[in-house]
Design an enzyme around this catalytic site. Structure first.
Site, PDB file in Angstrom:
ATOM      1  CD  GLU A   1       0.285  -4.262   9.597  1.00 42.59           C
ATOM      2  OE1 GLU A   1       0.057  -4.080   8.374  1.00 42.59           O
ATOM      3  OE2 GLU A   1      -0.519  -3.982  10.501  1.00 42.59           O
TER       4      GLU A   1
ATOM      5  CG  ASP B   1      -6.208  -1.794  15.349  1.00 38.78           C
ATOM      6  OD1 ASP B   1      -7.120  -1.133  14.828  1.00 38.78           O
ATOM      7  OD2 ASP B   1      -5.136  -1.287  15.744  1.00 38.78           O
TER       8      ASP B   1
ATOM      9  CG  HIS C   1      -5.655   2.719  19.472  1.00 38.13           C
ATOM     10  ND1 HIS C   1      -5.455   3.870  18.736  1.00 38.13           N
ATOM     11  CD2 HIS C   1      -5.397   1.681  18.622  1.00 38.13           C
ATOM     12  CE1 HIS C   1      -5.088   3.549  17.516  1.00 38.13           C
ATOM     13  NE2 HIS C   1      -5.040   2.240  17.409  1.00 38.13           N
TER      14      HIS C   1
ATOM     15  CG  ASP D   1      -3.630 -12.468   4.627  1.00 39.14           C
ATOM     16  OD1 ASP D   1      -4.459 -12.419   5.558  1.00 39.14           O
ATOM     17  OD2 ASP D   1      -3.946 -12.339   3.439  1.00 39.14           O
ATOM     18  CB  ALA D   2      -4.810 -11.762  10.035  1.00 35.04           C
TER      19      ALA D   2
ATOM     20  CD  GLN E   1      -0.824  -0.521   3.734  1.00 32.86           C
ATOM     21  OE1 GLN E   1      -2.053  -0.503   3.771  1.00 32.86           O
ATOM     22  NE2 GLN E   1      -0.104  -0.980   4.737  1.00 32.86           N
TER      23      GLN E   1
ATOM     24  CG  ASP F   1      -1.275   1.759  14.588  1.00 30.33           C
ATOM     25  OD1 ASP F   1      -1.327   1.189  15.692  1.00 30.33           O
ATOM     26  OD2 ASP F   1      -2.286   1.948  13.871  1.00 30.33           O
TER      27      ASP F   1
END
Length: 532
Positions: free
Chosen positions: A333, A385, A291, A367-368, A260, A313
């Protein structure tokens, strides 16, 4: 039907090359033009998905409009068959200019006008008409250079066309995007397109051209290549100006990763903004509200092992690591560039409390979805998240199948918390997520928290600021068996702004806003586009 008598009338004798060589050169031009044409299509789809969102819709618009326009182009080309050489040369020059500049104009439309949908349809239509006109003219030209039956000519042309499309389709994601980027890649493709079309006509068919036509083609192709080359030289300045128009004057980091585009704005920690693919993901003004509401209700119970899906993040991890009895935190992530930025950027790392320095935290770049399919043990808390479910690339991470995998990863008393989008603005999406979590085998407790500033979105209505009404965040707390209570952990760290009473009121407001009867989203039947 192709007039086979054309080749019998002896056109080949006027060519500067032998018929067999001329035929190969025409097929080579077909190959190059097909590759360039597919690159234009893919570039429009990719850029539109980034700027507008919903890649399924954008791909459908581009491909359907382009195929329709190709039919129109084929019909219009019938009028040019009597002057096929000059017609093909001018069409390739126009296609090179329009296709090569399409990404630039599309991005400019988004940056300065706030809307690129009309430009997308216009370019799809124009490029489709020009691509559609190529094959009839090339059929005429190949019959000019070699005595061949119409069936054989069609087979040769389409073979070269399809192989060229294959090469263009593979070159776009594996060569052009990573090496040149979308804007420069499109400009380079246009230059190649103009050079191939112009060379074919001006060399192989130059004796078919009048002096005036020859000079017209030379001027057109040289002008197109000059324009594209000038744009390539100025593309970096253009990108900086466009980013300032989109993100403001405080852009500090702008990088295109393998996943991205990542942009960081702000001059200090308190003004920081993190944008992923043009969408605001973190605003220092209100991120603590989000959060805290995401993490702390889920920490009410056993919490030794915590899994964070997304959250590169480090801001969700910051809240988790405030609990002293947390032993391990695993962050999964997809984009390692985000976690690297969260470690090294001075303002973002300060905002996340230098969470990545904590020895209890482990980062996994994956990748989750496939990661969860492997057995990594059981977790007391799973925090989802992830990007909003309305974004097509993340739809599978809000499916019933995904939540089934999460349920298997939960310890017996484990809890899952999901950010399900704004309840007030997108209730259909929120309650579809809730139905999908239940379909995965978990009982849910929905709740909402207000205090969110309307953020930047990659759409015509992408404004935001202090004068905009504050919106909400919607969350789902889930567990196997009985739905967990929306409450703060007794004896846990005190959130900066979130209070138990606010949670209870948020849960009650969410329950009152329930939309009954919605079906879950699945891998084979995603439903979030209906509320996009």
């Amino acid at each position: 039907m192709i007039d086979q008598q054309m080749s019998l009338r002896g056109g080949a004798a006027r060519l500067p090359v032998r018929p067999r060589t001329g035929r190969l050169l025409v097929l080579a031009a077909v190959f190059v033009c097909a590759a360039c044409g597919l690159v234009y299509e893919l570039e429009l789809v990719a850029l539109a998905s980034y700027l507008i969102g919903d890649s399924v819709t954008q791909a459908s618009v581009v491909l359907s409009v382009m195929v329709f326009a190709m039919g129109i182009g084929s019909l219009l080309a019938k009028r040019l068959r009597c002057r096929a050489a000059v017609g093909f040369g001018m069409i390739e020059a126009a296609l090179a200019l329009i296709g090569g500049s399409s990404a630039l104009v599309l991005y400019a439309s988004f940056a300065w006008l706030g809307d690129s949908q009309y430009a997308l349809v216009g370019f799809s239509l124009a490029i489709g008409v020009l691509i559609g006109a190529e094959i009839p003219l090339l059929m005429t030209l190949i019959q000019r250079v070699d005595r061949q039956d119409a069936g054989g000519a069609v087979a040769d042309l389409f073979a070269a066309d399809y192989v060229g499309a294959l090469v263009g389709g593979l070159a776009f994601p594996f060569l052009l995007l990573p090496m040149l980027g979308q804007l420069t890649g499109a400009l380079f493709t246009g230059a190649v397109n103009a050079a191939a079309g112009g060379a074919l006509v001006l060399w192989v068919f130059r004796r078919d051209l009048s002096a005036r036509s020859r000079w017209l083609l030379v001027l057109a192709n040289v002008s197109v290549i000059a324009v594209l080359a000038t744009a390539t030289v100025l593309v970096d300045d253009f990108e900086r100006a466009a980013r300032r128009a989109v993100y403001g004057d405080q852009v500090r980091v702008a990088v295109q990763t393998g996943v991205q585009e990542v942009v960081v704005t702000g001059t200090d920690r308190d003004s920081l903004g993190l944008y992923l693919d043009g969408r605001l993901r973190v605003s220092a003004r209100d991120e603590y509200r989000y959060h805290e509401a995401l993490v702390h209700p889920a920490m009410n119970g056993p919490r030794a092992r915590v899994l964070i899906l997304g959250g590169g993040d480090g801001l969700a991890a910051r809240e988790v690591l405030r609990y002293g009895d947390v032993r391990t935190v695993t962050v999964v992530e997809l984009d390692p560039a985000v976690t690297r930025l969260a470690r090294t950027d001075p303002f973002l790392s300060e905002l996340n409390g230098h969470a990545f320095r904590d020895p209890r935290l482990t980062v996994v770049g994956a990748d989750a979805f496939p990661w969860l399919r492997a057995d990594h043990g059981r977790y007391d808390v799973v925090i989802s998240d992830l990007p909003d479910p309305g974004i097509t690339a993340s739809t599978k991470l809000y499916s019933a199948e995904f939540y089934g995998l999460v349920a298997e990863a939960l310890a017996p008393d484990g809890r899952l918390v999901v950010h399900a989008g704004p309840l007030g603005a997108r209730p259909h999406t929120f309650w579809t997520v809730e139905a999908s979590v239940r379909a995965g085998g978990l009982a849910t407790r929905p709740y909402r928290v207000t205090g969110r500033y309307a953020g930047f979105a990659a759409s015509p209505d992408r404004g935001g600021g202090e004068d905009r009404e504050r919106e909400d965040w919607g969350f789902l707390l889930a567990a196997a068996g009985e739905a967990p209570r929306a409450a703060l952990a007794a004896g846990g760290p005190e959130p900066r702004s979130l209070r138990g009473r606010e949670l209870r009121e948020g849960a009650r407001a969410a329950a009152e806003a329930r939309l009954p009867g919605l079906l879950p989203s699945t891998l084979v039947h995603p439903r979030y586009w209906e509320d996009a």
